[in-house]
Structure formats: C-alpha cells, structure tokens
Design a protein around this motif. Sequence first.
Motif, PDB file in Angstrom:
ATOM      1  N   MET A   3       0.838  -1.193   0.000  1.00 48.38           N
ATOM      2  CA  MET A   3       0.000   0.000   0.000  1.00 48.38           C
ATOM      3  C   MET A   3       0.878   1.250   0.000  1.00 48.38           C
ATOM      4  O   MET A   3       1.977   1.238   0.538  1.00 48.38           O
ATOM      5  CB  MET A   3      -0.919  -0.005   1.223  1.00 48.38           C
ATOM      6  N   ASP A  19     -15.442  13.574  -3.425  1.00 49.15           N
ATOM      7  CA  ASP A  19     -14.565  12.403  -3.392  1.00 49.15           C
ATOM      8  C   ASP A  19     -14.212  11.982  -4.816  1.00 49.15           C
ATOM      9  O   ASP A  19     -14.959  12.260  -5.759  1.00 49.15           O
ATOM     10  CB  ASP A  19     -15.265  11.228  -2.702  1.00 49.15           C
ATOM     11  N   ASN A  57     -12.342   3.077 -10.791  1.00 43.88           N
ATOM     12  CA  ASN A  57     -12.634   1.675 -11.013  1.00 43.88           C
ATOM     13  C   ASN A  57     -11.423   1.085 -11.714  1.00 43.88           C
ATOM     14  O   ASN A  57     -11.072   1.501 -12.814  1.00 43.88           O
ATOM     15  CB  ASN A  57     -13.883   1.531 -11.870  1.00 43.88           C
ATOM     16  N   CYS A  58     -10.767   0.116 -11.067  1.00 40.88           N
ATOM     17  CA  CYS A  58      -9.549  -0.481 -11.597  1.00 40.88           C
ATOM     18  C   CYS A  58      -9.752  -1.992 -11.728  1.00 40.88           C
ATOM     19  O   CYS A  58      -9.814  -2.683 -10.705  1.00 40.88           O
ATOM     20  CB  CYS A  58      -8.359  -0.232 -10.671  1.00 40.88           C
ATOM     21  N   ARG A 117     -12.362  -3.399  -9.535  1.00 39.66           N
ATOM     22  CA  ARG A 117     -12.280  -3.003  -8.123  1.00 39.66           C
ATOM     23  C   ARG A 117     -12.615  -1.521  -8.029  1.00 39.66           C
ATOM     24  O   ARG A 117     -12.093  -0.711  -8.795  1.00 39.66           O
ATOM     25  CB  ARG A 117     -10.880  -3.272  -7.577  1.00 39.66           C
ATOM     26  N   ARG A 118     -13.481  -1.175  -7.094  1.00 36.08           N
ATOM     27  CA  ARG A 118     -13.906   0.222  -6.946  1.00 36.08           C
ATOM     28  C   ARG A 118     -13.233   0.866  -5.754  1.00 36.08           C
ATOM     29  O   ARG A 118     -13.049   0.234  -4.720  1.00 36.08           O
ATOM     30  CB  ARG A 118     -15.419   0.269  -6.770  1.00 36.08           C
ATOM     31  N   PHE A 119     -12.902   2.141  -5.932  1.00 37.47           N
ATOM     32  CA  PHE A 119     -12.259   2.912  -4.867  1.00 37.47           C
ATOM     33  C   PHE A 119     -12.946   4.259  -4.769  1.00 37.47           C
ATOM     34  O   PHE A 119     -13.267   4.880  -5.778  1.00 37.47           O
ATOM     35  CB  PHE A 119     -10.768   3.126  -5.161  1.00 37.47           C
ATOM     36  N   GLN A 120     -13.160   4.712  -3.546  1.00 36.65           N
ATOM     37  CA  GLN A 120     -13.666   6.055  -3.276  1.00 36.65           C
ATOM     38  C   GLN A 120     -12.636   6.718  -2.375  1.00 36.65           C
ATOM     39  O   GLN A 120     -12.388   6.263  -1.264  1.00 36.65           O
ATOM     40  CB  GLN A 120     -15.019   6.004  -2.574  1.00 36.65           C
ATOM     41  N   ILE A 121     -12.021   7.795  -2.872  1.00 35.22           N
ATOM     42  CA  ILE A 121     -10.922   8.442  -2.158  1.00 35.22           C
ATOM     43  C   ILE A 121     -11.354   9.834  -1.726  1.00 35.22           C
ATOM     44  O   ILE A 121     -11.739  10.661  -2.556  1.00 35.22           O
ATOM     45  CB  ILE A 121      -9.667   8.519  -3.052  1.00 35.22           C
ATOM     46  N   VAL A 181      -3.498   3.362  -0.569  1.00 36.18           N
ATOM     47  CA  VAL A 181      -4.074   2.745  -1.762  1.00 36.18           C
ATOM     48  C   VAL A 181      -3.056   1.800  -2.383  1.00 36.18           C
ATOM     49  O   VAL A 181      -1.849   1.982  -2.222  1.00 36.18           O
ATOM     50  CB  VAL A 181      -4.494   3.811  -2.796  1.00 36.18           C
ATOM     51  N   VAL A 224      -4.039   1.983  -8.100  1.00 34.81           N
ATOM     52  CA  VAL A 224      -4.742   3.265  -7.999  1.00 34.81           C
ATOM     53  C   VAL A 224      -3.818   4.402  -8.426  1.00 34.81           C
ATOM     54  O   VAL A 224      -4.234   5.310  -9.148  1.00 34.81           O
ATOM     55  CB  VAL A 224      -5.276   3.488  -6.566  1.00 34.81           C
TER      56      VAL A 224
END
Length: 95
Positions: A21, A37, A41-42, A45-49, A57, A61
């Motif tokens: 990480m 925010d 989407n990778c 896989r979804r990320f909310q930063i 991360v 990311v």
Amino acid sequence: MTQKTKAELEAEAKEPKAEKMHKIIIPSSAEFDGKEDVFLNCNGRRFQIQRDVEVEVPKIVINVLNDAVKTEQITDESGRITGTRDVRRYPFQTL
C-alpha cells in the motif's frame, strides 16, 4: 525438507496476496467537482478516495491516477489559443 502436496500448492495459489500500500493525498481544487470524493474503477475493483485526507491505496490506484489526464488550452497574452497540454485530472501527492 518436505515437499508440498498438490492440494497445498493449489490452496496457496487461491489465497490473495497482500498488496503493498502507498500513502497519498488528493487535494481539493477550484474545479466544479473539486471538493467531491474521487471515484475510481480499476479492473473491476472500486475505490472512493476522500480529498485532503491521507489514505493508503494499492499501486494500481496510483497508476490510474497517473493515466487520468485532461487537455488544457495554452493562451497568449491576447487570449489566443497557442497550443494544448495534458495535465493530471486528479493531482495527488505521495507520502
């Protein structure tokens, strides 16, 4: 030294490996969504930063953030467009 059985090797292959990480911060900006925010989407896989918050991360990311660019126009003193340049859509800082 003991050898691993086929079942043990298959079980190890199925176990997810821990990802390294990286700490980053995405600052707020003056753009229309610059305080919202950042959603990524990778590979499914979804990320909310959150902005302005130190987060950890995975490397993927960071790769997506580096690839997310927008084109800005370069103008001269009279306001005429003289060219374009690519800049990061979400500037970020690694810690």
